[in-house]
Design a protein around this motif. Sequence first.
Motif, PDB file in Angstrom:
ATOM      1  N   TYR A 123      36.641   9.627  42.703  1.00 57.09           N
ATOM      2  CA  TYR A 123      37.514  10.105  43.785  1.00 57.09           C
ATOM      3  C   TYR A 123      38.961   9.682  43.622  1.00 57.09           C
ATOM      4  O   TYR A 123      39.849  10.296  44.184  1.00 57.09           O
ATOM      5  CB  TYR A 123      37.029   9.720  45.188  1.00 57.09           C
ATOM      6  CG  TYR A 123      35.745  10.410  45.562  1.00 57.09           C
ATOM      7  CD1 TYR A 123      35.745  11.747  45.919  1.00 57.09           C
ATOM      8  CD2 TYR A 123      34.541   9.754  45.516  1.00 57.09           C
ATOM      9  CE1 TYR A 123      34.576  12.399  46.237  1.00 57.09           C
ATOM     10  CE2 TYR A 123      33.358  10.389  45.824  1.00 57.09           C
ATOM     11  CZ  TYR A 123      33.373  11.722  46.186  1.00 57.09           C
ATOM     12  OH  TYR A 123      32.211  12.358  46.486  1.00 57.09           O
ATOM     13  N   GLN A 177      22.669   4.498  55.533  1.00 54.82           N
ATOM     14  CA  GLN A 177      23.403   3.346  55.012  1.00 54.82           C
ATOM     15  C   GLN A 177      22.836   2.038  55.531  1.00 54.82           C
ATOM     16  O   GLN A 177      23.378   0.984  55.241  1.00 54.82           O
ATOM     17  CB  GLN A 177      24.868   3.498  55.341  1.00 54.82           C
ATOM     18  CG  GLN A 177      25.155   3.984  56.728  1.00 54.82           C
ATOM     19  CD  GLN A 177      25.670   2.914  57.588  1.00 54.82           C
ATOM     20  OE1 GLN A 177      26.588   2.221  57.211  1.00 54.82           O
ATOM     21  NE2 GLN A 177      25.066   2.760  58.743  1.00 54.82           N
ATOM     22  N   ASN A 214      18.792   2.679  52.521  1.00 55.33           N
ATOM     23  CA  ASN A 214      19.751   3.002  51.467  1.00 55.33           C
ATOM     24  C   ASN A 214      19.180   2.833  50.064  1.00 55.33           C
ATOM     25  O   ASN A 214      19.470   3.642  49.171  1.00 55.33           O
ATOM     26  CB  ASN A 214      21.013   2.166  51.621  1.00 55.33           C
ATOM     27  CG  ASN A 214      22.073   2.589  50.647  1.00 55.33           C
ATOM     28  OD1 ASN A 214      22.209   2.013  49.573  1.00 55.33           O
ATOM     29  ND2 ASN A 214      22.794   3.637  50.973  1.00 55.33           N
ATOM     30  N   HIS A 267      19.929   5.839  47.577  1.00 49.30           N
ATOM     31  CA  HIS A 267      21.218   5.603  46.925  1.00 49.30           C
ATOM     32  C   HIS A 267      21.259   6.194  45.523  1.00 49.30           C
ATOM     33  O   HIS A 267      20.342   6.007  44.736  1.00 49.30           O
ATOM     34  CB  HIS A 267      21.533   4.115  46.840  1.00 49.30           C
ATOM     35  CG  HIS A 267      22.751   3.853  46.011  1.00 49.30           C
ATOM     36  ND1 HIS A 267      23.998   4.220  46.431  1.00 49.30           N
ATOM     37  CD2 HIS A 267      22.904   3.345  44.777  1.00 49.30           C
ATOM     38  CE1 HIS A 267      24.867   3.923  45.495  1.00 49.30           C
ATOM     39  NE2 HIS A 267      24.231   3.392  44.474  1.00 49.30           N
ATOM     40  N   HIS A 276      24.084  15.182  50.944  1.00 52.34           N
ATOM     41  CA  HIS A 276      24.877  14.679  52.080  1.00 52.34           C
ATOM     42  C   HIS A 276      26.355  15.020  51.885  1.00 52.34           C
ATOM     43  O   HIS A 276      27.024  15.479  52.811  1.00 52.34           O
ATOM     44  CB  HIS A 276      24.678  13.162  52.179  1.00 52.34           C
ATOM     45  CG  HIS A 276      25.595  12.463  53.123  1.00 52.34           C
ATOM     46  ND1 HIS A 276      25.415  12.471  54.490  1.00 52.34           N
ATOM     47  CD2 HIS A 276      26.715  11.730  52.908  1.00 52.34           C
ATOM     48  CE1 HIS A 276      26.377  11.762  55.071  1.00 52.34           C
ATOM     49  NE2 HIS A 276      27.188  11.310  54.137  1.00 52.34           N
TER      50      HIS A 276
HETATM   51  C1  HEM Z   1      27.880   8.567  60.782  1.00 51.46           C
HETATM   52  C2  HEM Z   1      28.572   9.076  59.833  1.00 51.46           C
HETATM   53  C3  HEM Z   1      28.394   8.824  58.346  1.00 51.46           C
HETATM   54  C4  HEM Z   1      27.872   7.743  57.704  1.00 51.46           C
HETATM   55  C5  HEM Z   1      27.381   6.447  58.310  1.00 51.46           C
HETATM   56  C6  HEM Z   1      27.910   8.022  56.294  1.00 51.46           C
HETATM   57  C7  HEM Z   1      27.425   7.174  55.326  1.00 51.46           C
HETATM   58  C8  HEM Z   1      27.442   7.425  53.984  1.00 51.46           C
HETATM   59  C9  HEM Z   1      26.936   6.543  52.969  1.00 51.46           C
HETATM   60  C10 HEM Z   1      26.286   5.202  53.235  1.00 51.46           C
HETATM   61  C11 HEM Z   1      27.133   7.124  51.771  1.00 51.46           C
HETATM   62  C12 HEM Z   1      26.799   6.534  50.404  1.00 51.46           C
HETATM   63  C13 HEM Z   1      25.367   6.543  50.167  1.00 51.46           C
HETATM   64  C14 HEM Z   1      25.030   5.937  48.861  1.00 51.46           C
HETATM   65  O1  HEM Z   1      25.622   6.273  47.822  1.00 51.46           O
HETATM   66  O2  HEM Z   1      24.129   5.100  48.877  1.00 51.46           O
HETATM   67  C15 HEM Z   1      27.779   8.376  52.015  1.00 51.46           C
HETATM   68  C16 HEM Z   1      28.192   9.243  51.039  1.00 51.46           C
HETATM   69  C17 HEM Z   1      29.064  10.284  51.291  1.00 51.46           C
HETATM   70  N1  HEM Z   1      29.511  10.707  52.524  1.00 51.46           N
HETATM   71 FE1  HEM Z   1      28.892  10.044  54.305  1.00 51.46          FE
HETATM   72  N2  HEM Z   1      28.445   9.252  56.089  1.00 51.46           N
HETATM   73  C18 HEM Z   1      28.775   9.765  57.333  1.00 51.46           C
HETATM   74  C19 HEM Z   1      29.404  10.948  57.575  1.00 51.46           C
HETATM   75  C20 HEM Z   1      30.129  11.617  56.611  1.00 51.46           C
HETATM   76  C21 HEM Z   1      31.155  12.575  56.873  1.00 51.46           C
HETATM   77  C22 HEM Z   1      31.608  13.019  58.248  1.00 51.46           C
HETATM   78  C23 HEM Z   1      31.645  12.942  55.665  1.00 51.46           C
HETATM   79  C24 HEM Z   1      32.768  13.896  55.298  1.00 51.46           C
HETATM   80  C25 HEM Z   1      33.280  14.793  56.015  1.00 51.46           C
HETATM   81  C26 HEM Z   1      30.892  12.259  54.650  1.00 51.46           C
HETATM   82  C27 HEM Z   1      31.067  12.420  53.288  1.00 51.46           C
HETATM   83  C28 HEM Z   1      30.379  11.734  52.326  1.00 51.46           C
HETATM   84  C29 HEM Z   1      30.497  12.000  50.910  1.00 51.46           C
HETATM   85  C30 HEM Z   1      31.372  13.066  50.255  1.00 51.46           C
HETATM   86  C31 HEM Z   1      29.653  11.098  50.262  1.00 51.46           C
HETATM   87  C32 HEM Z   1      29.387  11.023  48.763  1.00 51.46           C
HETATM   88  C33 HEM Z   1      30.095   9.932  48.112  1.00 51.46           C
HETATM   89  C34 HEM Z   1      29.681   9.852  46.667  1.00 51.46           C
HETATM   90  O3  HEM Z   1      30.278  10.538  45.831  1.00 51.46           O
HETATM   91  O4  HEM Z   1      28.750   9.091  46.355  1.00 51.46           O
HETATM   92  N3  HEM Z   1      29.971  11.463  55.261  1.00 51.46           N
HETATM   93  N4  HEM Z   1      27.959   8.535  53.369  1.00 51.46           N
END
Ligand code: HEM
Lengths: 312, 468
Positions: free
Chosen positions: B127, B326, B331, B335, B343
Amino acid sequence: MAFREYKIGCMMFGVALSTSMFVTIFLPGLDISAIGSTEEALKKQLTYGWESGFNYYDPFLAGKDKPIKVTLTHDPVTGKKIDKVDAYVFKPGTHFPNGLTHENIMGKKVLALSNSRGHINQASEENGGVFLVDVDAASGTPYVEFATATKGWSVDATLKAADQQFLAGSGKTMFIREGCWWCHTLLPEETQDWQTFGRPPVTGDFNGESPTTFGSDRKAPDLLHVGSRNSSREWMTMHFFNPRLVQPHSIMPRYNYLWGKTDAKGNVIDRQKWDREFMAYNNGETAYPPEVPEPAPDSDARKLIDFVLNLK
Amino acid sequence: MLKYLFANEEDIPQGSTALFFAFSSIAWFIIGTGLGSFNAAKLAFPDFYHNVYWLQFGHMRQVHVHAVIFGWIAMAFAASMMYITPTLGNTKLWSEKLGVWNCLLYNVGLCLALALLWSGMTSGREYSDHIWPIDLYIAFVMVVPWALNVWMTVLNRRTQGIYTTNWFFAACMFMTIIVFLIGNLPEFFHLTGLNEAYMTWWFAHNILGLLITPVAAAITYYIIPKITGNPLYSHRVGHLHFWSIVVFYSTPAAHHLMSSPLPEWLKSFASVEGVLILVPAIAYVSNILLTMQGKWSMFIENIEVKFTITGVFLAIPLNMQGGFQQTRAINWYIHGTGWIVAHAHLALLGFSTFAEAAAVYYGIQVLLRRKLYSSSLANFHFWMLLIGFSLYWVSMTIAGLIQGAAKIYEVPYIDVVIAEHPYMIVRWLGGTMVFLGNIVWMFNMYMTATAGDHVPEGRQPAEVAYTR
Ligand code: HEM
Ligand code: HEM
């Protein structure tokens, strides 16, 4: 016109954002930086050099400005037999990794030993030199030894005496440039990867490494200890040229282009012809697949294979 | 557009910047999803075009990600801000000329940035892959002028208060600049080790949380009341949304690195803060859905409302998924698997893209005062996106669950690769539908600009009947 200025709101916003950054950047930064290098970190830094991503000294990620890792079984000066040891050779002008130049990255204890016993304070980037990683038997503290000062090992003599040279530092640059980390991780997970992929790293294992390229999407085996699972240079060579040669179901891309134009013997590599022969083998028309050319000693493929085999 | 670069400010028609950004964003949407579809084909059939070295997966993947994030999402945001901010402030955009230049240099910069990434010049940090000279260009040539236009327009407003959408816009631009400059410190100052790894994810998390999520939400705060004619259900709940985003969304960056050896307190803290993101999420979704009271028929009839509300609906599973994935208990299972890719696309291709598409649809119509050329094509686009996305999400989620199961049973990795293969193919088909739908969209918008029916002064596009 008299309109609301949102003074309180702006102030609150500033306070909230600064507090957030204090807790999520400053405090973790302090905590992480307080941990000194482990033996693993010292070895990694001395293998990979200063920076493996884009940088001023290697803008096109060609693997420049990197140390060479060698294994020695003979003393470069006296020629006497010694216990097998890994040495890290920095040609003059090669930039030192952060650990050698920043006290807090190496850690206080490690630095003290490296200076008192390892004499690394005598090393300079202009002159280069040869480094070793040792562990103090009494305290278990690892330290770096500047063998050029302690043992008189010069760059040239060490390279000449080496049984094997690993261009693993340049290989890490290839690993980053070619995007291997979009499929492979370099981080066995703490919870359940012990059995399959080996020991997960600990906090101090990363000191001075940049970039760390943990990888976030794992579509393929973790590679942090791949060299201990599979140390066959031949297998790696075939696998990089065309993974389907050794693993018919693999989705790994072919990296045959890293061989460059000619192979180790100077023969031109004809990939079209190779493909035709491979297809014939695939369709059962021939019994044996085509030979995979041996990569030239300065080819990108060689560097990458060295990097992978060095991941113990 | 280019003829306005050297025109006097007064001679540039209002809305030029927004239009320029809007059409650029659609073009980048096509390019970005095309690249995505190509990557997906590579993951399903690794020998697809294997002889063209330029088209290696490892070189193309990040180009897809940055083309859709910086090209489509960010430019659609810019387009929306350039027309919504002045409208809500009852004023003109501060400088159309700056805006037109901004858009031109944005496009040029993005082409350059992607070309360098494509050739393999990367910082090796997900990123924040761009090399630091490009980072500086992005910050000071692409983002600061854009932010300046938004801030000055808000300051020059002719209304007393500032409507929700505009505080979000102004604050998010500020946070983006801060996040961008601080998040790239490891590159500027050569920070190393776990600090570097953590800062990489601090950046990635906050770009998602302080730019993409809130700006997409802010857009819907404008579109829904504007088109339905209902006032926003609650301004106060909007406040709750805003403040909880600033406080809770800016803190859980470490949840991306739950399986790494970061300090334990940091991981626990991130995990708790991450669950608290449900506060803004629920506040936001309920606020918008309650605003729809009495106007639910428009969800069926009106294309912009249809897009926006679909996006809002997709935000519900997105945040539920986020909140629980998470926690430490879960996770480790998902993960680094396809679940996360699903997601990520639920977030960016689902929630945020649907919200932005509505703003671009609406913006082009009001700026040109022309009715959308064809409602059938727009509906076709909608369904291509929704079905394509659903195929993508379902297939990658299943693939992720398989990968997770393999972690427990420790099967040879190649068996996982074989098991995932059918889902990789479905993902490719779904993604390709999105790509094809976007080409139709571009055609529809081009025809709107050239052949759409005129919308009379003082009327909303929604009040004019479709003829196609
Ligand atoms: C309650 C709301 C949210 C929580 C707690 C959350 C939590 C997480 C977590 C923990 C991961 C990483 C998981 C892992 O690799 O083990 C993740 C990945 C990601 N989240 Fe969320 N998320 C939420 C909402 C959102 C929103 C609103 C967006 C964007 C508009 C978003 C975009 C992403 C993206 C793009 C990734 C991928 C990152 C990567 O390349 O690994 N998420 N999210
Ligand atoms: C606006 C729409 C889209 C956005 C914003 C978007 C965004 C992203 C992001 C953020 C990632 C990184 C995910 C991660 O690391 O977890 C990604 C990866 C990817 N995307 Fe998209 N994407 C979009 C549309 C598409 C489409 C239409 C396809 C076509 C199939 C596609 C295919 C892929 C593929 C194959 C990857 C690589 C996944 C992997 O490495 O496992 N994307 N995209």
